[in-house]
Motif scaffolding. Sequence first.
Motif, PDB file in Angstrom:
ATOM      1  N   LEU A   1      51.666 -11.677 -11.183  1.00 47.52           N
ATOM      2  CA  LEU A   1      53.128 -11.809 -11.503  1.00 47.52           C
ATOM      3  C   LEU A   1      52.764 -12.601 -12.942  1.00 47.52           C
ATOM      4  CD1 LEU A   1      56.423 -12.853 -10.014  1.00 47.52           C
ATOM      5  CD2 LEU A   1      55.927 -10.508 -10.906  1.00 47.52           C
ATOM      6  N   ILE A   2      52.471 -13.385 -13.185  1.00 47.85           N
ATOM      7  CA  ILE A   2      51.356 -14.301 -14.856  1.00 47.85           C
ATOM      8  C   ILE A   2      50.074 -14.416 -14.710  1.00 47.85           C
ATOM      9  CG2 ILE A   2      53.650 -15.991 -14.816  1.00 47.85           C
ATOM     10  CD1 ILE A   2      51.502 -17.937 -13.516  1.00 47.85           C
ATOM     11  N   LYS A   3      49.123 -15.046 -15.601  1.00 46.60           N
ATOM     12  CA  LYS A   3      47.901 -15.073 -15.559  1.00 46.60           C
ATOM     13  C   LYS A   3      47.932 -16.305 -16.386  1.00 46.60           C
ATOM     14  CE  LYS A   3      43.622 -12.013 -16.126  1.00 46.60           C
ATOM     15  NZ  LYS A   3      43.491 -12.125 -14.202  1.00 46.60           N
ATOM     16  N   THR A   4      47.129 -17.090 -15.503  1.00 45.35           N
ATOM     17  CA  THR A   4      46.408 -18.325 -16.686  1.00 45.35           C
ATOM     18  C   THR A   4      44.763 -17.706 -17.236  1.00 45.35           C
ATOM     19  OG1 THR A   4      45.711 -19.163 -14.059  1.00 45.35           O
ATOM     20  CG2 THR A   4      48.417 -19.161 -15.645  1.00 45.35           C
ATOM     21  N   THR A   5      44.700 -19.051 -17.631  1.00 40.46           N
ATOM     22  CA  THR A   5      43.271 -19.169 -18.311  1.00 40.46           C
ATOM     23  C   THR A   5      42.709 -21.053 -17.689  1.00 40.46           C
ATOM     24  OG1 THR A   5      43.113 -18.021 -19.942  1.00 40.46           O
ATOM     25  CG2 THR A   5      41.415 -19.176 -19.531  1.00 40.46           C
TER      26      THR A   5
END
Length: 71
Positions: free
Chosen positions: A52-56
Amino acid sequence: MNARTEAVLDCIKSYWRLWGFSPSYRDIMRGLNISSPTVVAYQLALLERAGLIKTTPRVSRSIVVQEGEDA
């Protein structure tokens, strides 16, 4: 998805609409009255595993809601 995880996702979406960029862990903590950044990290990990999300990693304010989930 449990209620807290859904609340975190809603908080991210609302913050993005209001400010034009993603919230920090502390912003999410304040917005949802969560006492620990570890709890926020856990909830974000659940959202990322669910796609549902993407993070770095190691980049602040890098939360991106995946396409189709930003409404």
